[in-house]
Design a protein around this motif. Structure first.
Motif, mmCIF file in Angstrom:
data_model
loop_
_atom_site.group_PDB
_atom_site.id
_atom_site.type_symbol
_atom_site.label_atom_id
_atom_site.label_comp_id
_atom_site.label_asym_id
_atom_site.label_seq_id
_atom_site.Cartn_x
_atom_site.Cartn_y
_atom_site.Cartn_z
ATOM 1 N N THR A 93 0.830 -1.200 0.000
ATOM 2 C CA THR A 93 0.000 0.000 0.000
ATOM 3 C C THR A 93 0.868 1.254 0.000
ATOM 4 O OG1 THR A 93 -1.725 -1.174 1.221
ATOM 5 C CG2 THR A 93 -1.840 1.221 1.211
ATOM 6 N N ALA A 123 -1.684 7.240 -11.795
ATOM 7 C CA ALA A 123 -2.721 7.209 -10.756
ATOM 8 C C ALA A 123 -3.507 5.900 -10.805
ATOM 9 C CB ALA A 123 -3.662 8.402 -10.921
ATOM 10 N N MET A 124 -3.769 5.404 -12.008
ATOM 11 C CA MET A 124 -4.542 4.170 -12.144
ATOM 12 C C MET A 124 -3.739 2.961 -11.664
ATOM 13 S SD MET A 124 -6.448 4.893 -15.801
ATOM 14 C CE MET A 124 -7.615 3.531 -15.687
ATOM 15 N N THR A 126 -1.325 3.078 -9.487
ATOM 16 C CA THR A 126 -1.259 3.233 -8.035
ATOM 17 C C THR A 126 -2.522 2.696 -7.377
ATOM 18 O OG1 THR A 126 0.209 5.156 -8.140
ATOM 19 C CG2 THR A 126 -1.156 4.932 -6.164
ATOM 20 N N SER A 127 -3.674 3.034 -7.938
ATOM 21 C CA SER A 127 -4.948 2.547 -7.398
ATOM 22 C C SER A 127 -5.035 1.028 -7.487
ATOM 23 C CB SER A 127 -6.117 3.187 -8.157
ATOM 24 O OG SER A 127 -6.093 4.593 -8.039
ATOM 25 N N VAL A 130 -3.016 -0.502 -4.707
ATOM 26 C CA VAL A 130 -3.720 -0.347 -3.434
ATOM 27 C C VAL A 130 -4.809 -1.405 -3.308
ATOM 28 C CG1 VAL A 130 -5.236 1.168 -2.102
ATOM 29 C CG2 VAL A 130 -3.196 2.103 -3.181
ATOM 30 N N LEU A 131 -5.511 -1.686 -4.410
ATOM 31 C CA LEU A 131 -6.533 -2.727 -4.383
ATOM 32 C C LEU A 131 -5.914 -4.096 -4.109
ATOM 33 C CD1 LEU A 131 -8.957 -1.770 -7.310
ATOM 34 C CD2 LEU A 131 -9.494 -1.883 -4.873
ATOM 35 N N ARG A 263 -11.821 -8.088 -5.996
ATOM 36 C CA ARG A 263 -10.889 -6.972 -5.823
ATOM 37 C C ARG A 263 -9.703 -7.110 -6.788
ATOM 38 N NH1 ARG A 263 -9.678 -3.739 -1.413
ATOM 39 N NH2 ARG A 263 -11.019 -5.008 -0.090
ATOM 40 N N ALA A 267 -8.486 -4.685 -9.813
ATOM 41 C CA ALA A 267 -7.117 -4.184 -9.843
ATOM 42 C C ALA A 267 -6.460 -4.471 -11.185
ATOM 43 C CB ALA A 267 -6.300 -4.815 -8.715
ATOM 44 N N LEU A 270 -7.828 -2.079 -13.797
ATOM 45 C CA LEU A 270 -7.243 -0.746 -13.604
ATOM 46 C C LEU A 270 -5.803 -0.702 -14.095
ATOM 47 C CD1 LEU A 270 -8.303 0.731 -10.121
ATOM 48 C CD2 LEU A 270 -8.430 1.853 -12.346
#
Length: 283
Positions: A93, A123-124, A126-127, A130-131, A263, A267, A270
């Protein structure tokens, strides 16, 4: 496009090697494994190191050695220490901020201009990471672990920018820069090594063979591809593409008893979208 393919190849190499390292994690301390890994990688690159023009460009050599000390010796050590405190998911994370910080650094430190889609792609991705990492509601309870993870990110990026500077300002090849960086990383850990007869016998056992294979795949091949990326691309988009390694690891989860969850599917989508946007940017 070759830089983009190299970045995805590096991420895949690190993903495959991570499964091998996971089974070796109980065979010694994190620092000992890191030092042994870098030492083995230097042995593989020994022909390159012996023929390297050490005195032709002392400033480039100095930057590469510093890059290895900062990014490999310190960065990997901080990362391994963070893993012990936070675990894999919570450490990932924190690591997820890497692509965005790399994009900012490309502009601020290197004076490079990134197109809007590069920022969106970062940004995508990174997201997506995180997922993959999952919920991290207990992270605030371990300030030391968070600090170590953040230091790992910063050291890794510091090493990347130093290597990028050498690659765009000298005639050195990615193979040469990877070899010197690994040598610098090993030198940085050398004071921490305490070899003994048992450890030597341990590394020439079948586990040592497994470790060598993981080293060649994840360290030698992975870092050569990484250096090729930094030669061809700005650090921001390059780190974004290489940052897809945790998402690629989802594909190996089913073989480790960890099937893909909704999830993970989100991910992956993304990450693919972020990669698609990043690959449309210039170098």
């Amino acid at each position: 496009m070759t830089g983009h393919l190299a970045a995805l190849g590096a991420a895949l190499a690190w993903t495959l090697a991570s499964g091998l390292w996971r089974s070796l994690s109980s065979q010694g301390s994190a620092l000992a494994l890191n030092a042994a890994k870098n030492g083995m990688a230097c042995l593989v690159f020994l022909p390159v190191l012996l023929t390297f023009p050490w005195w032709d460009d002392s400033s480039a050599v100095g930057l590469l050695l510093l890059s290895g000390i900062v990014g490999i010796a310190a960065g990997d050590s901080f990362y391994l220490a963070a893993l012990r405190r936070l675990g894999t998911r919570r450490t990932l994370t924190v690591e997820a901020i890497g692509p965005v910080l790399a994009s900012i650094g490309s502009v601020v430190l290197m004076g490079e201009v990134l197109e809007p889609q590069a920022w969106i792609g970062a940004a995508m991705v990174t997201s997506a990471v995180v997922l993959v990492a999952g919920p991290s509601d207990s992270m605030s309870r371990d300030g030391a672990g968070l600090t170590l993870a953040l230091l790992a990110v910063l050291c890794g990026l510091g090493g990347a920018f130093l290597a990028r500077e050498v690659l765009i300002s000298s005639a050195l090849t990615p193979l040469q820069t990877a070899s010197v960086r690994l040598f610098g990383g090993w030198l940085g850990l050398l004071p921490l090594l305490r070899p003994n007869r048992e450890s030597i016998q341990h590394w020439i056992s079948p586990l040592g063979v497994q470790m060598m294979f993981a080293t060649v795949l994840g360290t030698n091949l992975g870092i050569v591809l990484q250096q090729f990326v930094f030669q061809q691309m700005a650090v921001g988009p390059g780190v974004t593409l290489m940052g897809t390694a945790p998402v690629m690891a989802l594909l190996l989860g089913r073989f480790e008893g960890d099937p893909i969850q909704p999830r993970g599917i989100a991910a992956a989508l993304l990450a693919v979208a972020g990669v698609a946007l990043t690959t449309t940017t210039g170098s």
